[in-house]
Motif scaffolding. Structure first.
Motif, mmCIF file in Angstrom:
data_model
loop_
_atom_site.group_PDB
_atom_site.id
_atom_site.type_symbol
_atom_site.label_atom_id
_atom_site.label_comp_id
_atom_site.label_asym_id
_atom_site.label_seq_id
_atom_site.Cartn_x
_atom_site.Cartn_y
_atom_site.Cartn_z
ATOM 1 N N MET A 1 0.846 -1.195 0.000
ATOM 2 C CA MET A 1 0.000 0.000 0.000
ATOM 3 C C MET A 1 0.884 1.248 0.000
ATOM 4 O O MET A 1 1.966 1.247 0.577
ATOM 5 C CB MET A 1 -0.884 -0.002 1.247
ATOM 6 N N PRO A 2 0.426 2.338 -0.630
ATOM 7 C CA PRO A 2 1.204 3.565 -0.629
ATOM 8 C C PRO A 2 1.470 4.067 0.783
ATOM 9 O O PRO A 2 0.659 3.909 1.689
ATOM 10 C CB PRO A 2 0.320 4.544 -1.411
ATOM 11 N N ALA A 3 2.631 4.679 0.967
ATOM 12 C CA ALA A 3 2.989 5.200 2.281
ATOM 13 C C ALA A 3 2.083 6.366 2.643
ATOM 14 O O ALA A 3 1.642 7.123 1.796
ATOM 15 C CB ALA A 3 4.453 5.645 2.277
ATOM 16 N N ALA A 4 1.818 6.523 3.967
ATOM 17 C CA ALA A 4 0.998 7.643 4.432
ATOM 18 C C ALA A 4 1.706 8.965 4.160
ATOM 19 O O ALA A 4 1.077 9.980 3.866
ATOM 20 C CB ALA A 4 0.713 7.484 5.918
ATOM 21 N N CYS A 7 7.439 10.211 -0.316
ATOM 22 C CA CYS A 7 8.764 10.829 -0.416
ATOM 23 C C CYS A 7 8.598 12.262 -0.951
ATOM 24 O O CYS A 7 8.111 12.452 -2.071
ATOM 25 C CB CYS A 7 9.623 9.990 -1.354
ATOM 26 N N PRO A 8 8.965 13.280 -0.180
ATOM 27 C CA PRO A 8 8.656 14.663 -0.556
ATOM 28 C C PRO A 8 9.134 15.106 -1.942
ATOM 29 O O PRO A 8 8.343 15.707 -2.677
ATOM 30 C CB PRO A 8 9.300 15.484 0.565
ATOM 31 N N PRO A 9 10.392 14.847 -2.348
ATOM 32 C CA PRO A 9 10.796 15.347 -3.671
ATOM 33 C C PRO A 9 9.951 14.775 -4.812
ATOM 34 O O PRO A 9 9.598 15.499 -5.755
ATOM 35 C CB PRO A 9 12.259 14.899 -3.787
ATOM 36 N N ALA A 10 9.596 13.495 -4.724
ATOM 37 C CA ALA A 10 8.757 12.893 -5.757
ATOM 38 C C ALA A 10 7.342 13.437 -5.693
ATOM 39 O O ALA A 10 6.716 13.708 -6.733
ATOM 40 C CB ALA A 10 8.754 11.375 -5.615
ATOM 41 N N ALA A 11 6.829 13.613 -4.485
ATOM 42 C CA ALA A 11 5.471 14.136 -4.326
ATOM 43 C C ALA A 11 5.374 15.559 -4.870
ATOM 44 O O ALA A 11 4.388 15.932 -5.524
ATOM 45 C CB ALA A 11 5.063 14.089 -2.861
ATOM 46 N N GLU A 12 6.397 16.365 -4.610
ATOM 47 C CA GLU A 12 6.396 17.742 -5.111
ATOM 48 C C GLU A 12 6.480 17.775 -6.630
ATOM 49 O O GLU A 12 5.802 18.575 -7.287
ATOM 50 C CB GLU A 12 7.567 18.505 -4.496
ATOM 51 N N ALA A 14 5.422 15.404 -8.603
ATOM 52 C CA ALA A 14 4.144 14.886 -9.105
ATOM 53 C C ALA A 14 3.101 15.988 -9.212
ATOM 54 O O ALA A 14 2.211 15.944 -10.080
ATOM 55 C CB ALA A 14 3.643 13.770 -8.197
ATOM 56 N N GLN A 15 3.204 16.994 -8.340
ATOM 57 C CA GLN A 15 2.238 18.085 -8.357
ATOM 58 C C GLN A 15 2.361 18.961 -9.600
ATOM 59 O O GLN A 15 1.466 19.769 -9.877
ATOM 60 C CB GLN A 15 2.406 18.935 -7.089
ATOM 61 N N ARG A 16 3.442 18.787 -10.365
ATOM 62 C CA ARG A 16 3.611 19.573 -11.594
ATOM 63 C C ARG A 16 2.653 19.121 -12.695
ATOM 64 O O ARG A 16 2.517 19.794 -13.711
ATOM 65 C CB ARG A 16 5.048 19.444 -12.096
ATOM 66 N N GLY A 17 2.052 17.928 -12.537
ATOM 67 C CA GLY A 17 1.110 17.447 -13.544
ATOM 68 C C GLY A 17 1.487 16.080 -14.072
ATOM 69 O O GLY A 17 2.153 15.300 -13.389
ATOM 70 N N ASP A 18 1.046 15.787 -15.305
ATOM 71 C CA ASP A 18 1.325 14.478 -15.894
ATOM 72 C C ASP A 18 2.782 14.395 -16.342
ATOM 73 O O ASP A 18 3.576 15.340 -16.149
ATOM 74 C CB ASP A 18 0.363 14.194 -17.059
ATOM 75 N N GLU A 19 3.162 13.250 -16.948
ATOM 76 C CA GLU A 19 4.561 13.026 -17.305
ATOM 77 C C GLU A 19 5.094 14.112 -18.232
ATOM 78 O O GLU A 19 6.228 14.580 -18.083
ATOM 79 C CB GLU A 19 4.718 11.648 -17.962
ATOM 80 N N ARG A 53 7.319 6.037 -7.174
ATOM 81 C CA ARG A 53 8.597 5.345 -7.327
ATOM 82 C C ARG A 53 8.983 5.187 -8.797
ATOM 83 O O ARG A 53 10.091 5.533 -9.217
ATOM 84 C CB ARG A 53 8.511 3.971 -6.653
ATOM 85 N N ASP A 54 8.054 4.672 -9.565
ATOM 86 C CA ASP A 54 8.319 4.305 -10.953
ATOM 87 C C ASP A 54 7.894 5.418 -11.911
ATOM 88 O O ASP A 54 8.665 5.890 -12.747
ATOM 89 C CB ASP A 54 7.557 3.012 -11.263
ATOM 90 N N GLY A 55 6.636 5.856 -11.751
ATOM 91 C CA GLY A 55 6.087 6.817 -12.687
ATOM 92 C C GLY A 55 6.688 8.202 -12.589
ATOM 93 O O GLY A 55 6.814 8.902 -13.601
#
Length: 282
Positions: A1-4, A7-12, A14-19, A53-55
């Motif tokens: 299951m995804p972590a509560a 990881c902040p750098p990846a999460a930040e 991800a907020q930029r939008g799609d790939e 992690r991957d995307g």
């Protein structure tokens, strides 16, 4: 299951939008900002959320390296940190080490495209891949909830990029083959996620180099299941032997089909070696 707490750098990022949006954001960054991001993202390779992690993480790191957006000093720092992750004993979720291997494949690719490593560093990468596969006991591949781990396949991709490098010497090529041989016929786990095909890739690329003779290939293939291996005695009444048989058959078939489909004489020695192995199986 995804972590509560992702990881902040990846999460930040991800907020930029799609790939595509994330890719454009990376391109718009200053060089120093990209290089800081590349280092900061490395711990996110162990994030349990496959989308991060991957995307996000792996995709961003791959983009930066394949587009030559980060310099050799940062690549060297990434290599050092990734090698530490690959060798770490503490990876209970099983994501960090396989993804460190996959990103090390991208690091190795940068050296293939524009050499920046010493021969000793390339030898060190091969040794690290060998140590990782020697210690690998987590054969998990894909899980619909958790995504990929795929340690064997990711290590094979790492070895593939090394095998493609024209700077690799014959002793280093021999070391790559010895590392591949560690897992092609493991009796511990039956491969079902394409691992055999991935392990075949570095072998095929080394064959294209024509640095090994037909006798060399014959000896290497025959050594994958020596005649004196006790598992051969009762191959069809032993789960370990049946597993080894399955894996070696899948690997040799992958080599043989690829070599024959190429219609290139370069691959005939490995085709004959693989066919001889198939004929020798119990």
């Amino acid at each position: 299951m995804p972590a509560a707490t992702p990881c902040p750098p990846a999460a930040e990022l991800a907020q930029r939008g799609d790939e595509r949006a994330r890719g454009e954001a990376i391109l718009d960054m200053a060089q120093s900002e990209r290089e800081t991001l590349a280092i900061a993202l490395l711990p996110c390779l162990g994030d349990p959320d496959p989308a991060l992690r991957d995307g996000v993480t792996y995709t961003a790191l791959s983009q930066m390296m394949r587009s030559q957006l980060i310099g050799s000093e940062t690549l060297a720092a990434m290599k050092a940190e990734l090698l530490g992750m690959l060798a770490a004993e503490d990876d209970p979720a099983g994501f960090a080490r396989p993804f460190a291997a996959l990103v090390l494949a991208e690091v190795a690719r940068t050296d293939r495209v524009a050499p920046w490593m010493t021969p000793q560093e390339r030898a060190g990468l091969i040794a690290a891949a060998d140590a990782y596969l020697a210690s690998l006991t987590d054969y998990r591949g894909f899980d619909e909830a958790e995504g990929w781990r795929h340690g064997v396949a990711h290590a094979a991709d790492f070895l593939m990029q090394l095998s493609l490098n024209p700077e690799i010497t014959r002793p280093q090529a021999e070391a790559i083959l010895a590392t591949v041989a560690r897992k092609v016929g493991t009796p511990e786990h039956a491969y079902v996620f394409g691992e055999s095909e991935r392990l075949a890739a570095p072998v095929m690329y080394l064959a294209r180099r024509e640095i090994f003779s037909e006798a060399d290939w014959e000896a290497w293939f025959s050594g994958l299941w020596p005649a004196d291996d006790p598992l051969r005695e009762n191959a069809y009444t032993s789960e370990a032997a049946l597993t080894k048989l399955h894996n070696l058959r899948a690997f040799s078939q992958a080599i043989y089909v690829s070599a024959k489909a190429s219609n290139e004489a370069t691959y005939e020695p490995v085709a004959r070696g693989a066919f001889a192995l198939l004929n020798s199986l119990p």
